[in-house]
Each structure stands twice: as C-alpha cells, then as structure tokens.
Design an enzyme around this catalytic site. Structure first.
Site, PDB file in Angstrom:
ATOM      1  N   SER A 140       0.776  -1.259  -0.291  1.00 21.67           N
ATOM      2  CA  SER A 140       0.001  -0.023  -0.201  1.00 21.67           C
ATOM      3  C   SER A 140       0.961   1.204  -0.040  1.00 21.67           C
ATOM      4  O   SER A 140       1.871   1.068   0.463  1.00 21.67           O
ATOM      5  CB  SER A 140      -0.768   0.023   1.344  1.00 21.67           C
ATOM      6  OG  SER A 140      -1.431   1.204   1.554  1.00 21.67           O
ATOM      7  N   TYR A 177      -2.396  -0.388  10.186  1.00 27.87           N
ATOM      8  CA  TYR A 177      -2.512  -0.885   9.084  1.00 27.87           C
ATOM      9  C   TYR A 177      -1.103  -0.651   8.195  1.00 27.87           C
ATOM     10  O   TYR A 177      -0.690  -1.473   7.404  1.00 27.87           O
ATOM     11  CB  TYR A 177      -3.731  -0.415   8.172  1.00 27.87           C
ATOM     12  CG  TYR A 177      -3.986  -0.620   6.579  1.00 27.87           C
ATOM     13  CD1 TYR A 177      -4.140  -1.743   6.178  1.00 27.87           C
ATOM     14  CD2 TYR A 177      -3.408   0.492   5.552  1.00 27.87           C
ATOM     15  CE1 TYR A 177      -4.167  -2.002   4.815  1.00 27.87           C
ATOM     16  CE2 TYR A 177      -3.466   0.025   4.431  1.00 27.87           C
ATOM     17  CZ  TYR A 177      -4.012  -1.120   4.092  1.00 27.87           C
ATOM     18  OH  TYR A 177      -3.972  -1.516   2.514  1.00 27.87           O
TER      19      TYR A 177
HETATM   20  N1  LIG Z   1      -8.591  -0.087  -1.961  1.00 24.54           N
HETATM   21  C1  LIG Z   1      -7.296   0.454  -1.980  1.00 24.54           C
HETATM   22  O1  LIG Z   1      -7.448   1.524  -2.476  1.00 24.54           O
HETATM   23  C2  LIG Z   1      -6.135  -0.381  -1.466  1.00 24.54           C
HETATM   24  C3  LIG Z   1      -5.007   0.579  -1.340  1.00 24.54           C
HETATM   25  C4  LIG Z   1      -3.690   0.065  -1.155  1.00 24.54           C
HETATM   26  C5  LIG Z   1      -3.705  -1.007  -0.958  1.00 24.54           C
HETATM   27  N2  LIG Z   1      -4.904  -1.840  -0.960  1.00 24.54           N
HETATM   28  C6  LIG Z   1      -4.802  -3.553  -0.639  1.00 24.54           C
HETATM   29  O2  LIG Z   1      -5.527  -4.189  -1.691  1.00 24.54           O
HETATM   30  C7  LIG Z   1      -5.752  -5.465  -1.183  1.00 24.54           C
HETATM   31  C8  LIG Z   1      -7.273  -5.758  -1.680  1.00 24.54           C
HETATM   32  O3  LIG Z   1      -7.971  -4.128  -1.111  1.00 24.54           O
HETATM   33  P1  LIG Z   1      -9.507  -4.192  -1.391  1.00 24.54           P
HETATM   34  O4  LIG Z   1      -9.657  -2.583  -1.388  1.00 24.54           O
HETATM   35  O5  LIG Z   1      -9.923  -4.967  -2.620  1.00 24.54           O
HETATM   36  O6  LIG Z   1     -10.058  -4.655  -0.192  1.00 24.54           O
HETATM   37  P2  LIG Z   1     -11.303  -5.774   0.260  1.00 24.54           P
HETATM   38  O7  LIG Z   1     -11.706  -5.555   1.810  1.00 24.54           O
HETATM   39  O8  LIG Z   1     -12.543  -5.196  -0.663  1.00 24.54           O
HETATM   40  O9  LIG Z   1     -10.755  -7.055  -0.177  1.00 24.54           O
HETATM   41  C9  LIG Z   1      -9.919  -7.918   0.640  1.00 24.54           C
HETATM   42  C10 LIG Z   1     -10.470  -9.329   0.824  1.00 24.54           C
HETATM   43  O10 LIG Z   1      -9.991 -10.134   1.595  1.00 24.54           O
HETATM   44  C11 LIG Z   1     -10.610 -10.844   2.550  1.00 24.54           C
HETATM   45  N3  LIG Z   1      -9.978 -11.179   3.818  1.00 24.54           N
HETATM   46  C12 LIG Z   1      -9.532 -10.413   4.891  1.00 24.54           C
HETATM   47  N4  LIG Z   1      -9.191 -11.287   5.631  1.00 24.54           N
HETATM   48  C13 LIG Z   1      -8.881 -12.469   5.275  1.00 24.54           C
HETATM   49  C14 LIG Z   1      -8.452 -13.792   5.520  1.00 24.54           C
HETATM   50  N5  LIG Z   1      -7.970 -13.693   6.827  1.00 24.54           N
HETATM   51  N6  LIG Z   1      -8.569 -14.802   4.849  1.00 24.54           N
HETATM   52  C15 LIG Z   1      -9.303 -14.697   3.689  1.00 24.54           C
HETATM   53  N7  LIG Z   1      -9.623 -13.558   3.299  1.00 24.54           N
HETATM   54  C16 LIG Z   1      -9.490 -12.614   4.018  1.00 24.54           C
HETATM   55  C17 LIG Z   1     -11.832  -9.934   2.611  1.00 24.54           C
HETATM   56  O11 LIG Z   1     -13.106 -10.839   3.174  1.00 24.54           O
HETATM   57  C18 LIG Z   1     -11.957  -9.212   1.690  1.00 24.54           C
HETATM   58  O12 LIG Z   1     -13.037  -9.629   0.628  1.00 24.54           O
HETATM   59  C19 LIG Z   1      -5.667  -5.470   0.333  1.00 24.54           C
HETATM   60  O13 LIG Z   1      -4.414  -6.125   0.528  1.00 24.54           O
HETATM   61  C20 LIG Z   1      -5.434  -4.102   0.733  1.00 24.54           C
HETATM   62  O14 LIG Z   1      -4.773  -3.614   1.827  1.00 24.54           O
HETATM   63  C21 LIG Z   1      -5.892  -1.571  -1.249  1.00 24.54           C
END
Ligand SMILES: NC(=O)c1ccc[n+]([C@@H]2O[C@H](COP(=O)([O-])OP(=O)(O)OC[C@H]3O[C@@H](n4cnc5c(N)ncnc54)[C@H](O)[C@@H]3O)[C@@H](O)[C@H]2O)c1
Length: 328
Positions: free
Chosen positions: A135, A160
């Site tokens: 991130s 985070y």
């Molecule tokens: N959306 C953003 O702007 C953003 C920015 C930087 C980094 N990220 C990273 O990208 C990735 C995806 O983010 P997103 O926005 O799609 O989030 P999201 O919450 O929609 O997707 C993450 C998924 O992981 C699942 N999850 C969480 N813990 C789990 C576990 N222990 N076992 C199995 N599944 C699990 C959740 O149920 C969820 O569906 C994450 O790693 C997040 O930290 C996202």
C-alpha cells in the site's frame, strides 16, 4: 499476461473483495484458471462480496471459489496442491486505516500472519511466483513527493500501514531464503466500480445522492493519488508476468496525479449532479497528508501506464453504483 506464460492456475486471495473481483475477471478473460479464497471478513457486508463474486462468475472461464481463512495453512496448502497452482496473487487483507487503530491485533493476524502463511505454503507447493498487495500508506507522511520505491519507509503512521510494511519485509526475507520470485505492489487509493463502501469516493457518492451530510476531515487540502481499478489490475498482471526476471521487487501502482479532497468532492458533485452538504471535522489520527506515486520504475519495468482520467473513472463508478442501487 496470457495463460501461455503460466504452468497452471492462479490462487487469488481476497477474491470476493473489490480489487480481487476485478483481478479475477481479468485473469479469466485471458483464459487463466482462477482458484479464489476469501473469508468474507465482516469489515463490510457479506452481501456486497457475494455480488462481487457473481460478477466474477458472470465473466465466464474456470473459476473455483472456497470460503476460508488465509491463516489456515493446511487449507491454503491443499488448494495449492490440489489445483496444481502456478502462481499466487495475494490480495486478502484487513484493509482500512482508521479501523486498524481500533484493532491492531486483528490487522496483524490477517495481514502479517496471513501473508506469512501464504508465502510459506506457496514455497512448499513449488509455485513459480507470488504477487502481494502492499500500500502507498507505507510512505507515511514522507516529506518529499512524489513517492518513489527507494524512499525511507520506516515511519508508517497507522497499524494498517505498519502491517503492510511488515509484509514487504517478510516477502523480501522469503525471497532471500527461497529464491521464489515475489512482487510487492504499493497501490495508491483505488477507486472504480465495486469500490469498498468505507472508502471516501464510494461513501461520498452514496451520501451526496441521498442528500446526507458528508463528514470531511481536515480543511480539504489533503490529497490522494486516486487510481482506477482497471489500471491497477493491468499493473498486477504485468507484475505477475515480469517478477521472475527481478526476484524480489517493489513497484508503485498509482496515477501520479494527486487530487485534493476539495477537488474530489467537487468532481463527485458534477458526476452525481447534486451539491454536497459538508460538515468539517478535525484530521483523523493515522490519515496521511498526501499520496503521490512516482511511476518511473513501474513504467520502465512493467510498462505500467495508468490511462483513466479521474472524472471518467468517477463516471464509471457512479454508473455501476446507480445500477446496483436500482437493483436493491
Ligand atoms: N483499495 C485500495 O485503495 C487499496 C490501497 C492500497 C492497498 N490495498 C490493498 O489491496 C488489497 C485488496 O484491497 P480491497 O480494497 O480490494 O479490499 P477488500 O476488503 O475489498 O478485499 C480484501 C478481501 O480480503 C478478504 N480477507 C480479509 N481477511 C482475510 C482472511 N484472513 N482470509 C481470507 N480472506 C480475507 C476480505 O473478506 C475481502 O474480501 C488489500 O491487501 C489492501 O490492503 C487496497
């Protein structure tokens, strides 16, 4: 990325999430088989994640989904072995800066332990390569912008962000010991259809449309390098293809075009066609002042070139939200 470059399917963690569901659709559309895992973490409603999965199934192609926790090593190993998985795209995490301040142990378990379990299982199963979501939050309040991958990232300002930085270090050590290729991708605030409901654009669109008051933190001058989800997915696929040539590599996936909070609200007002009612609040602990990606490395090494202008991306998100709201 095509299915010619991989020996087998991709294990996609977090497949029911926002970015995961888009990554699944993109892989399937390229003829790549996908095995998805997600535990429907209650951070936001399960119904939204089930709808995301419906969109993945609708994309066609070979998609298997298993509800389960990435911290469950035997389960992850059996998925990798039973499906003869060639590569892992690891997106599962507890996301969100502010909630991590309330639950640091929960974030450490899902993000740090979860990543460690996935890497260990991927190595034991002989996977060719692993791509891991990091991130932009790892940059904290870095004094110099745009942020490039070689900058000091030793001062994250939320649990985070600290878990994401810890994951990068664990990935680096894992590569050092196993030689398994591992990419860490620093995503910069991702938006677009199916965006998480806690994220500002999604929440603001819903509230402005409903005539509800927006709680806006700070004076509106903070800025984010909003990046459209299709551009992020293109970067994920490029890194999956190219990581074997690099071993361990960190890449920024951003837009390199920061937008202030005030300008973001104004743009949403234009797209939704309604003025926002704003209540100003103090800046929140854990929130960074700005994010801004330096894309020199990812452009040079991945051919990554984000192509979606902000207002066009907002319009696509708003169209998808309007359709979802009219179905509800
Ligand atoms: N959306 C953003 O702007 C953003 C920015 C930087 C980094 N990220 C990273 O990208 C990735 C995806 O983010 P997103 O926005 O799609 O989030 P999201 O919450 O929609 O997707 C993450 C998924 O992981 C699942 N999850 C969480 N813990 C789990 C576990 N222990 N076992 C199995 N599944 C699990 C959740 O149920 C969820 O569906 C994450 O790693 C997040 O930290 C996202």
């Amino acid at each position: 990325m095509s299915n010619d470059s991989l020996r087998g399917p991709v294990l996609l963690t977090g497949a029911a999430g926002f970015i995961g569901s888009h990554a699944a659709c993109a892989l399937l559309s390229r003829g790549i088989e996908v095995v998805g895992i997600d535990n429907f973490d209650p951070f936001y409603p399960r119904g939204i994640k089930e709808a995301n999965l419906q969109a993945v199934h609708a994309a066609g192609g070979r998609f298997t989904f298993v509800e389960g926790d990435i911290c469950d090593g035997p389960l992850v190993s059996s998925l990798l072995n039973d499906h003869r998985v060639a590569a892992v795209i690891h997106l599962a995490a507890k996301a969100g800066v502010r909630p991590s301040i309330v639950d640091p142990p929960g974030y450490a378990r899902a993000n740090v332990l979860g990543t460690s379990v996935v890497l260990d299982a991927a190595h034991r199963a002989g996977c060719e390569r692993v791509v891991v979501a990091s991130s932009s939050s790892v940059y904290g309040n870095a004094p110099v912008a745009p942020f490039h991958e070689e900058m000091d990232v030793d001062a994250p300002i939320s649990p985070y962000a600290a878990t994401k930085r810890a994951c990068e270090l664990i990935c680096r050590t894992h590569h050092h010991l196993t030689r398994q290729p591992v990419a860490c991708l620093r995503f910069f605030t991702v938006y677009g259809p199916r965006q998480r409901p806690d994220l500002a654009i999604s929440a603001f669109m819903r509230k402005i449309a409903a005539g509800e008051t927006l709680q806006v933190f700070g004076d509106g001058s903070t800025s984010r390098d909003y990046t459209f989800v299709t551009d992020i997915v293109a970067g994920i696929l490029a890194s999956l293809e190219r990581i074997p040539a690099h071993g361990y590599r960190v890449w920024n996936l951003g837009n390199s075009s920061p937008v202030t909070l005030s300008a973001m609200i104004e743009a949403i007002e234009g797209v939704v066609g309604r003025k926002a009612v704003v209540e100003r609040m103090a800046m929140q602990p854990g929130d960074v002042e700005r994010t801004w990606a330096d894309l020199a490395r990812s452009t040079r090494e991945l051919g990554y070139l984000p192509a979606t202008p902000f207002v066009e991306g907002l319009e696509a998100q708003w169209r998808a939200m309007s359709r979802a709201m009219s179905r509800a």
